[in-house]
Design a protein around this motif. Sequence first.
Motif, PDB file in Angstrom:
ATOM      1  N   THR A  62      12.149 -47.339 -63.472  1.00  0.00           N
ATOM      2  CA  THR A  62      13.469 -46.978 -62.964  1.00  0.00           C
ATOM      3  C   THR A  62      13.728 -47.714 -61.651  1.00  0.00           C
ATOM      4  N   ILE A  63      14.885 -48.297 -61.559  1.00  0.00           N
ATOM      5  CA  ILE A  63      15.277 -49.002 -60.327  1.00  0.00           C
ATOM      6  C   ILE A  63      16.137 -48.069 -59.507  1.00  0.00           C
ATOM      7  N   GLN A  64      15.761 -47.884 -58.255  1.00  0.00           N
ATOM      8  CA  GLN A  64      16.550 -47.048 -57.359  1.00  0.00           C
ATOM      9  C   GLN A  64      17.208 -47.947 -56.327  1.00  0.00           C
ATOM     10  N   LEU A  65      18.479 -47.695 -56.085  1.00  0.00           N
ATOM     11  CA  LEU A  65      19.219 -48.515 -55.136  1.00  0.00           C
ATOM     12  C   LEU A  65      18.781 -48.276 -53.701  1.00  0.00           C
ATOM     13  N   TRP A  66      18.509 -47.003 -53.378  1.00  0.00           N
ATOM     14  CA  TRP A  66      18.109 -46.689 -52.015  1.00  0.00           C
ATOM     15  C   TRP A  66      16.814 -45.897 -52.043  1.00  0.00           C
TER      16      TRP A  66
END
Length: 67
Positions: A62-66
């Motif tokens: 999962t890619i998290q923006l912040w």
Amino acid sequence: MQIISQQGDTLDLMCYRFYGHTQNVETVLEANSKIAFLPPILPIGTLVIMPDLVPASPSGSTIQLWD
């Protein structure tokens, strides 16, 4: 589960009515190989096996923006 085609039914329409989407038309076609030889608008009363769908497992991370 088996369902029966109604007047004017196509395989994708039946998938939409049963599953709520048409993303698994190929899976349903694999479970019903005889349907490939029928016209696109299925004859009334055609039995169609609607297989249980296994939810797709998430791939990758999962890619998290912040952070």
